[in-house]
Design an enzyme around this catalytic site. Structure first.
Site, PDB file in Angstrom:
ATOM      1  N   CYS A  88      69.251  28.934 -68.818  1.00  0.00           N
ATOM      2  CA  CYS A  88      69.651  30.081 -69.627  1.00  0.00           C
ATOM      3  C   CYS A  88      70.890  29.809 -70.472  1.00  0.00           C
ATOM      4  O   CYS A  88      71.248  30.619 -71.337  1.00  0.00           O
ATOM      5  CB  CYS A  88      69.895  31.283 -68.731  1.00  0.00           C
ATOM      6  N   HIS A 344      65.647  38.500 -72.901  1.00  0.00           N
ATOM      7  CA  HIS A 344      66.201  37.168 -72.672  1.00  0.00           C
ATOM      8  C   HIS A 344      65.295  36.059 -73.203  1.00  0.00           C
ATOM      9  O   HIS A 344      64.658  35.347 -72.440  1.00  0.00           O
ATOM     10  CB  HIS A 344      66.446  36.993 -71.175  1.00  0.00           C
TER      11      HIS A 344
END
Length: 400
Positions: A88, A344
């Site tokens: 991430c 995301h």
């Protein structure tokens, strides 16, 4: 001895696509959307770019490996393009590559672009990523909601927080972010929610309810960086410069030994400490103006407040309930809506966070604009609580 990069690199321009279920666009379209805005903001031509860094995490889904997806989509002038991936924190890694190239004198002007196109896969959540050969031996049955629900349980047990108080605190995190995201035309989710909605939402993994979990989106973001001297020569004023960029990667301590109690993020504390030192920050609770952090789940944001040394250990939930991180609080967090409202798209998230900090520092955030911010911090956490990477970046006004 390394001297760091404080004020050696300026942000020349940034761009960000609309995030959401972008059925109308492929990865190349999203990259172009962010790139065109960044180039217009920078006021330069493609011929002035020396190198680019490109981040996308789940390349097997359709964006592709290597640097060519970026170079072809943007018709870059045969410059070096390096693809990076670090869970991430991938978008922050692209930014770090571009910034380091400029700070080292290897490039005058560098580009960072992050993208992820996930909705077309048909998955309800993030697509399954190849775990490698060792991961199944360490964490064979983990799921993202389950892993972060365990974080909530460990935090509550360590600090003696009641189940009801922690649930209220994480609900407040979500309500705050949705209120902020409602003011952002580029956010995926733009509807405010109430505390009652958050508290009564279906449970995904106890104590995390539906509104405690970020969504899955498509999106892209871009940054163009150079030296302050070149930025001024190009007519830029009131520069936003990079104060610190630090990355910490788990070495197995959390998942393979008994020293970690599961209540915090070891790598986040290391990365934050190094970033503050690089930026010359000694009192982060007083000196940081605003933050964008990795709120994949509402409890992650709450715990991160302590890992970044803004809240005292065991007191983050109280600061959340007191409104310390609200838009009108002492240190606003997720002023653009965060992952909670943007979703995301992994390769883009780190750059999207920086985009908001950059707009705020330039007084260009519109309805979301904060009063006179000086320093903005972003935080990305990749992987599971028990094995992760953490990136911390600090940008601010030149000389701050």
């Amino acid at each position: 001895m390394a001297s760091g990069i404080r004020d050696k690199v300026a942000i020349l321009g940034m761009g960000c696509s609309k995030f959401g279920e972008r059925w109308d666009a492929g990865p190349d379209d999203l990259m172009v959307e962010a790139y065109v805005e960044a180039m217009a903001d920078a006021g330069i031509e493609a011929s002035q770019l020396d190198a680019a860094w490109f981040s996308t995490h789940i390349d097997e889904i359709g964006t592709g490996k290597g640097g060519t997806p970026l170079s072809i989509a943007l018709r870059l002038p045969n410059i070096a393009v390096t693809r990076v991936e670090n869970f991430c924190a991938s978008g922050s890694e692209a930014f770090r590559g571009a910034v380091y190239a400029v700070a080292a004198g290897a490039a005058d002007i560098a580009l960072a672009v992050g993208v992820e196109k996930l909705k077309d896969t048909g998955y309800g959540g993030l697509p399954f990523g190849a775990p490698g050969t060792l991961a199944p031996q360490v964490m064979p049955n983990g799921s993202a909601p389950g892993n972060f629900a365990q974080l909530a349980s460990a935090y509550r047990a360590k600090h003696g927080v009641s189940k009801e108080d922690l649930k209220r605190a994480i609900a407040h995190v979500s309500v705050k972010s949705h209120a902020n995201g409602a003011k952002n035309p580029k956010a995926h989710l733009r509807k405010p929610i109430t505390e009652e909605q958050a508290l009564k939402a279906p449970i995904i993994a106890e104590p995390l309810g539906l509104f405690d979990c970020c969504g899955v989106s498509d999106g892209a973001a871009a940054a163009i960086v150079t030296t302050p001297e070149i930025a001024r020569a190009l007519g830029k004023h009131d520069l936003v410069t990079v104060k610190a960029l630090q990355l910490s990667v788990s070495n197995g301590y959390e998942s393979q030994y008994n020293g970690w109690d599961g209540s915090h993020f070891h790598t986040a504390r290391i990365a934050a400490g190094k970033a503050y030192k690089e930026a010359g920050i000694e009192r982060p609770r007083e000196q940081i103006s605003m933050m964008e952090v990795h709120d994949c789940f509402s409890v992650t944001e709450l715990v991160t407040m302590e890992d970044l040394f803004i809240s005292a250990e065991g007191r983050g939930w109280r600061d959340v309930l007191d409104g310390f991180y609200d838009a009108d609080g002492a240190v606003p967090c997720q002023i653009d809506g965060g992952l909670k409202c943007f979703g995301h798209p992994i390769g883009a998230s780190g750059l999207r966070m920086l985009y908001e900090m950059y707009l705020q520092l330039q007084g260009r955030a519109g309805e979301r604009q904060l009063r006179d911010p000086v320093l903005g911090m972003t935080h990305n956490l990749g992987g599971a609580p028990a094995s992760n990477v953490c990136s911390v970046a600090i940008i601010g006004r030149e000389g701050a």
